[in-house]
Design a protein around this motif. Structure first.
Motif, PDB file in Angstrom:
ATOM      1  N   THR A  46      23.717   3.273   3.009  1.00 15.80           N
ATOM      2  CA  THR A  46      23.192   4.206   2.679  1.00 15.80           C
ATOM      3  C   THR A  46      22.172   4.032   1.540  1.00 15.80           C
ATOM      4  N   ARG A  47      22.872   3.951   0.353  1.00 17.93           N
ATOM      5  CA  ARG A  47      21.765   3.750  -0.921  1.00 17.93           C
ATOM      6  C   ARG A  47      21.435   2.231  -1.090  1.00 17.93           C
ATOM      7  N   ASP A  48      22.181   1.237  -0.585  1.00 23.69           N
ATOM      8  CA  ASP A  48      21.929  -0.017  -0.791  1.00 23.69           C
ATOM      9  C   ASP A  48      20.781  -0.522   0.286  1.00 23.69           C
ATOM     10  N   LEU A  49      20.465  -1.976   0.027  1.00 21.02           N
ATOM     11  CA  LEU A  49      19.267  -2.411   0.831  1.00 21.02           C
ATOM     12  C   LEU A  49      19.944  -3.668   1.676  1.00 21.02           C
ATOM     13  N   LEU A  50      19.725  -3.639   2.995  1.00 20.32           N
ATOM     14  CA  LEU A  50      19.766  -4.746   3.744  1.00 20.32           C
ATOM     15  C   LEU A  50      18.796  -5.714   3.870  1.00 20.32           C
ATOM     16  N   VAL A  51      18.780  -7.057   3.437  1.00 20.93           N
ATOM     17  CA  VAL A  51      17.709  -7.824   3.569  1.00 20.93           C
ATOM     18  C   VAL A  51      18.202  -8.852   4.578  1.00 20.93           C
ATOM     19  N   SER A  52      17.429  -9.320   5.446  1.00 20.03           N
ATOM     20  CA  SER A  52      17.549 -10.349   6.371  1.00 20.03           C
ATOM     21  C   SER A  52      16.433 -11.312   6.215  1.00 20.03           C
ATOM     22  N   ARG A  72       0.928  -1.159  -0.035  1.00 20.18           N
ATOM     23  CA  ARG A  72      -0.062   0.153   0.102  1.00 20.18           C
ATOM     24  C   ARG A  72       0.692   1.239  -0.005  1.00 20.18           C
ATOM     25  N   GLU A  73       1.713   1.086   0.806  1.00 21.25           N
ATOM     26  CA  GLU A  73       2.878   2.564   0.822  1.00 21.25           C
ATOM     27  C   GLU A  73       3.557   2.489  -0.681  1.00 21.25           C
ATOM     28  N   ALA A  74       3.862   1.249  -1.312  1.00 19.46           N
ATOM     29  CA  ALA A  74       4.666   1.413  -2.225  1.00 19.46           C
ATOM     30  C   ALA A  74       4.069   2.201  -3.439  1.00 19.46           C
ATOM     31  N   VAL A  75       2.751   2.213  -3.630  1.00 22.94           N
ATOM     32  CA  VAL A  75       2.159   2.829  -4.680  1.00 22.94           C
ATOM     33  C   VAL A  75       1.514   4.363  -4.478  1.00 22.94           C
ATOM     34  N   LYS A  76       1.892   4.737  -3.283  1.00 17.58           N
ATOM     35  CA  LYS A  76       1.766   6.220  -2.905  1.00 17.58           C
ATOM     36  C   LYS A  76       2.806   6.909  -3.719  1.00 17.58           C
ATOM     37  N   PRO A  77       2.121   8.204  -4.374  1.00 13.96           N
ATOM     38  CA  PRO A  77       3.096   9.141  -4.796  1.00 13.96           C
ATOM     39  C   PRO A  77       4.305   9.715  -4.130  1.00 13.96           C
ATOM     40  N   ALA A  78       4.314   9.686  -2.813  1.00 17.61           N
ATOM     41  CA  ALA A  78       5.331  10.156  -2.134  1.00 17.61           C
ATOM     42  C   ALA A  78       6.254   8.895  -1.637  1.00 17.61           C
ATOM     43  N   PHE A  79       6.026   7.895  -2.119  1.00 18.57           N
ATOM     44  CA  PHE A  79       6.726   6.662  -1.906  1.00 18.57           C
ATOM     45  C   PHE A  79       8.217   6.933  -2.140  1.00 18.57           C
ATOM     46  N   GLY A  80       9.235   6.961  -1.027  1.00 18.21           N
ATOM     47  CA  GLY A  80      10.747   6.950  -1.366  1.00 18.21           C
ATOM     48  C   GLY A  80      11.169   8.397  -0.966  1.00 18.21           C
ATOM     49  N   SER A  81      10.294   9.357  -0.455  1.00 15.84           N
ATOM     50  CA  SER A  81      10.448  10.764  -0.322  1.00 15.84           C
ATOM     51  C   SER A  81      10.679  11.224   1.139  1.00 15.84           C
ATOM     52  N   ALA A  82      10.433  10.221   1.945  1.00 11.74           N
ATOM     53  CA  ALA A  82      10.401  10.275   3.440  1.00 11.74           C
ATOM     54  C   ALA A  82      10.637   8.839   3.956  1.00 11.74           C
ATOM     55  N   ILE A 103      16.033  -3.030   5.511  1.00  5.08           N
ATOM     56  CA  ILE A 103      16.659  -1.655   6.172  1.00  5.08           C
ATOM     57  C   ILE A 103      17.471  -1.028   4.965  1.00  5.08           C
ATOM     58  N   GLY A 104      17.255   0.051   4.836  1.00  2.00           N
ATOM     59  CA  GLY A 104      18.055   0.897   4.095  1.00  2.00           C
ATOM     60  C   GLY A 104      17.586   1.784   3.012  1.00  2.00           C
ATOM     61  N   LEU A 105      18.344   2.257   2.231  1.00  4.01           N
ATOM     62  CA  LEU A 105      18.135   3.345   0.827  1.00  4.01           C
ATOM     63  C   LEU A 105      18.039   4.760   1.346  1.00  4.01           C
ATOM     64  N   GLN A 106      17.908   5.512   0.527  1.00  7.12           N
ATOM     65  CA  GLN A 106      17.975   6.963   1.008  1.00  7.12           C
ATOM     66  C   GLN A 106      16.692   7.433   0.350  1.00  7.12           C
ATOM     67  N   ASN A 107      16.304   8.675   0.660  1.00  5.76           N
ATOM     68  CA  ASN A 107      15.343   9.263  -0.106  1.00  5.76           C
ATOM     69  C   ASN A 107      15.690   9.554  -1.653  1.00  5.76           C
ATOM     70  N   GLY A 108      14.570   9.406  -2.504  1.00  6.62           N
ATOM     71  CA  GLY A 108      14.847   9.219  -4.011  1.00  6.62           C
ATOM     72  C   GLY A 108      15.156   8.139  -4.645  1.00  6.62           C
ATOM     73  N   LEU A 160      12.929   2.293   5.711  1.00  5.07           N
ATOM     74  CA  LEU A 160      13.746   2.429   4.219  1.00  5.07           C
ATOM     75  C   LEU A 160      13.690   3.960   4.059  1.00  5.07           C
ATOM     76  N   PHE A 161      14.513   4.477   3.465  1.00  4.96           N
ATOM     77  CA  PHE A 161      14.677   5.831   2.919  1.00  4.96           C
ATOM     78  C   PHE A 161      15.135   6.667   4.216  1.00  4.96           C
ATOM     79  N   GLY A 162      14.881   7.877   4.142  1.00  5.16           N
ATOM     80  CA  GLY A 162      15.312   9.097   4.850  1.00  5.16           C
ATOM     81  C   GLY A 162      16.711   9.521   4.580  1.00  5.16           C
ATOM     82  N   ASN A 163      17.637  10.229   5.204  1.00  2.00           N
ATOM     83  CA  ASN A 163      18.546  10.672   4.805  1.00  2.00           C
ATOM     84  C   ASN A 163      19.820  10.346   6.038  1.00  2.00           C
ATOM     85  N   GLU A 164      19.543   9.080   6.569  1.00  2.00           N
ATOM     86  CA  GLU A 164      20.662   8.737   7.532  1.00  2.00           C
ATOM     87  C   GLU A 164      21.524   7.714   7.227  1.00  2.00           C
ATOM     88  N   ILE A 165      22.566   7.615   7.636  1.00  2.00           N
ATOM     89  CA  ILE A 165      23.387   6.284   7.477  1.00  2.00           C
ATOM     90  C   ILE A 165      22.897   5.108   8.505  1.00  2.00           C
TER      91      ILE A 165
END
Length: 196
Positions: free
Chosen positions: A67-73, A10-20, A116-121, A145-150
């Motif tokens: 940072t921009r990578d994705l941790l999958v456990s 549901r979150e992944a189809v929202k227009p703001a997905f990946g911006s916060a 866990i991971g990724l950055q905004n955008g 996911l996303f945000g601007n933190e390491i």
């Protein structure tokens, strides 16, 4: 067990997905210091994947500087084993097949998945999430996911839980974890997913 796949979809189809920052979870993530876990751990680097079972000597898998990578456990509750990966590029068909084979070969039947991971955008790795869901299934129990933190994460192989890893053995100050890595610097670390 609460399964968050539908909430994530549901979150992944929202227009703001990946911006916060997007956090979906079934419980709080605690923290642990590097000094507490380092001597009983194994690191997983960007672009790498490992299959690791619990033992007192190797209880934790550490993922530093996400940072921009994705941790999958992918943790199997029945065997206390985990498949932990850090894709930094889209997964190829043979990567998805290898993930599925590792899970089957490891006898994973009762899985908990954490993302866990990724950055905004940075949404291109979102396709990897649906590939992983199709390949292994399991219950999605944490999304951060996303945000601007390491992020620095420790995965406990005994329980499958994730911890915020305190690299300097203290709580971070305000804005101390803001990601300053450029896209060009990250591009130098990117690679196709490799099992080690």
């Amino acid at each position: 067990m609460n399964n968050l796949w539908k909430s994530y979809e549901r979150e992944a189809v929202k227009p703001a997905f990946g911006s916060a920052r997007l956090q979906l979870k079934t419980g709080n993530r605690w923290h642990t210091s590097l000094a507490m876990v380092e001597d009983r751990s194994r690191d997983v680097e960007t672009g790498r994947a490992i299959l690791q079972g619990y033992s007192p000597e190797k209880r934790y898998v550490l993922a530093k500087n996400i940072t921009r990578d994705l941790l999958v456990s992918i943790y199997d509750v029945n065997t206390s084993s985990s498949l932990i990966m850090r894709p930094s590029m889209l997964l190829m068909r043979h990567n998805v097949s290898a993930i599925s084979q590792k899970v089957k070969k490891g006898g994973f039947k009762n899985m908990e998945v954490r993302l866990i991971g990724l950055q905004n955008g940075i949404t291109e790795l979102g396709a990897a999430v649906s590939d992983i869901e199709k390949a292994v299934g399991g219950a999605l129990v944490e999304v951060d996911l996303f945000g601007n933190e390491i992020r620095n994460i420790a995965i406990d192989l005994k329980t499958g839980s994730s911890y915020d890893l305190l690299l300097q053995n203290r709580i971070y100050g305000p804005a101390e974890r803001i990601n300053k890595e450029t896209a060009d610097d990250f591009a130098k670390r990117r690679s196709e997913l490799t099992f080690v």
